[in-house]
Design a protein around this motif. Sequence first.
Motif, short mmCIF file in Angstrom:
data_model
loop_
_atom_site.label_atom_id
_atom_site.label_comp_id
_atom_site.label_asym_id
_atom_site.label_seq_id
_atom_site.Cartn_x
_atom_site.Cartn_y
_atom_site.Cartn_z
N SER A 1 27.61 25.32 72.99
CA SER A 1 28.93 25.75 73.44
C SER A 1 29.95 24.92 72.67
CB SER A 1 29.12 25.55 74.93
OG SER A 1 30.47 25.81 75.29
N VAL B 1 26.65 31.42 63.19
CA VAL B 1 27.06 31.37 64.59
C VAL B 1 27.02 32.79 65.17
CG1 VAL B 1 28.89 30.70 66.20
CG2 VAL B 1 28.55 29.42 64.07
N LEU C 1 33.65 25.59 66.54
CA LEU C 1 32.55 24.71 66.16
C LEU C 1 33.02 23.66 65.15
CD1 LEU C 1 29.57 23.87 66.10
CD2 LEU C 1 29.20 25.65 64.36
N ASN D 1 26.21 30.66 70.34
CA ASN D 1 27.39 30.03 70.93
C ASN D 1 27.77 30.67 72.28
OD1 ASN D 1 29.55 28.25 71.01
ND2 ASN D 1 30.91 29.66 69.94
#
Length: 457
Positions: free
Chosen positions: A364, A306, A236, A332
């Motif tokens: 994603s 996340v 990320l 995610n």
Amino acid sequence: MIAHQNTIFALSSGAGRAGVAVIRLSGPAAGQTLCALLGRDHLPKPRQAVYAPIRDPQTGERLDDAVAIYFAGPASFTGEDVVELHTHGGRAVIDGVLECLSRQPGLRIAEPGEYTKRAFENGKMDLTAAEGIADLIDAETAAQRRQAVRQMAGELGALYEDWRARLMKALAHIEADIDFPDEDLPDGIVPVVRGDLIAVGEAITRHLADNRRGERLREGFQIVILGAPNAGKSSLLNRLAQRDAAIVSEIAGTTRDMIEVHLDLGGFPVTMVDTAGLRESGDVIETEGVRRATARADNADLRLVVIDRDDWPTIDPEAARLIDGSTILLINKVDDLGSADIPKVWNGTSAGGAKLELPVLPISAMTGQGMESLLQLLETRVKEGLDFAGPVPLTRLRHRRALESASDHLDRGMKTDIAELAAEDVRLAVREIGKITGRVDVEDLLDIIFGDFCIGK
């Protein structure tokens, strides 16, 4: 005004190869040095650019063809005689001119921030404006630039000087009552001026209650990425930074320490921090990384938690205890499994038992799905946290501490009807505000304030 014996010089433009370089001199020998460089017996007209060869006075060597401008004090940036040489920006040219200046009588290289320090000492600006110049040089985003320009223009100093003047007027009335008790003054002057003291005190309180926006804008909005190992935190970060800032691996515990990336979101400065995966570990280094991640999260402006799509809706216990109202949940790895069953809002409770309603975004980090929505949400949150209207906010911890001290003195002074005690507290409050602008003795602060400047400013 302070009469400095030395004339200082330095490269005021950026180091490195450039089309034009600016070399500045300030002090009593600036004018005569310019005459020597130009081979003239008289100075150019002030503020009038002159294009001419400049030569080494000792050897006669032609150093460059330059534009020279003379600013006669006190109508100059520093309040002293100032000379600017606009030369070609090649390294050899700059070094040659600086080497020549170093051999001239009465000249020395400037210390960091010395030009601005002399401007302050000569009454050309107060300390808040000087700090605004430093912030403007360091500004990396539009919002930082706007705040620095307002402070450099004197808005913050004017606000503080208004408070100081109002308190000085109240103090004068109190001291008049003390010194001339037999004169025809209102009985009990302290209750009479209490309204003025309350008004200034309330203004200071409102100024302090700014959620540290000015300080946070200078330092950058802090966003910390949290989550279990392998949830996709580093991926990320790389996606947001648009480069490989963090190592990505399927091996748990790859990220041991914090990795920072500085971003510009909607014109505001943001520091994005990737942290170690939150888990119990027997590895001493990884455990320390988790400890640092937790500490950084405690001071973050925003937390991105996340969660692996396979684990949803379960939230890792280590991450769950760090969730609060300033958290966004990111699910995610939805590229394979989809996001149809992922809600837009998560209703739960914090570790402290507070009810929470947090946004949930499916993303994603690998393919970029959901990144546009995430960036829009981040820009909104950052703007809410840093944007402001009204008077320019305080921008430094030293301002805050001085105003907090002034507020404490005013609170105490307003609680007594004894004129002598009230006068002392108001006097101390005036002094604390004066420390911010430099209206009282701040010699012990000057080296700290101007030491952060670059040489040549």
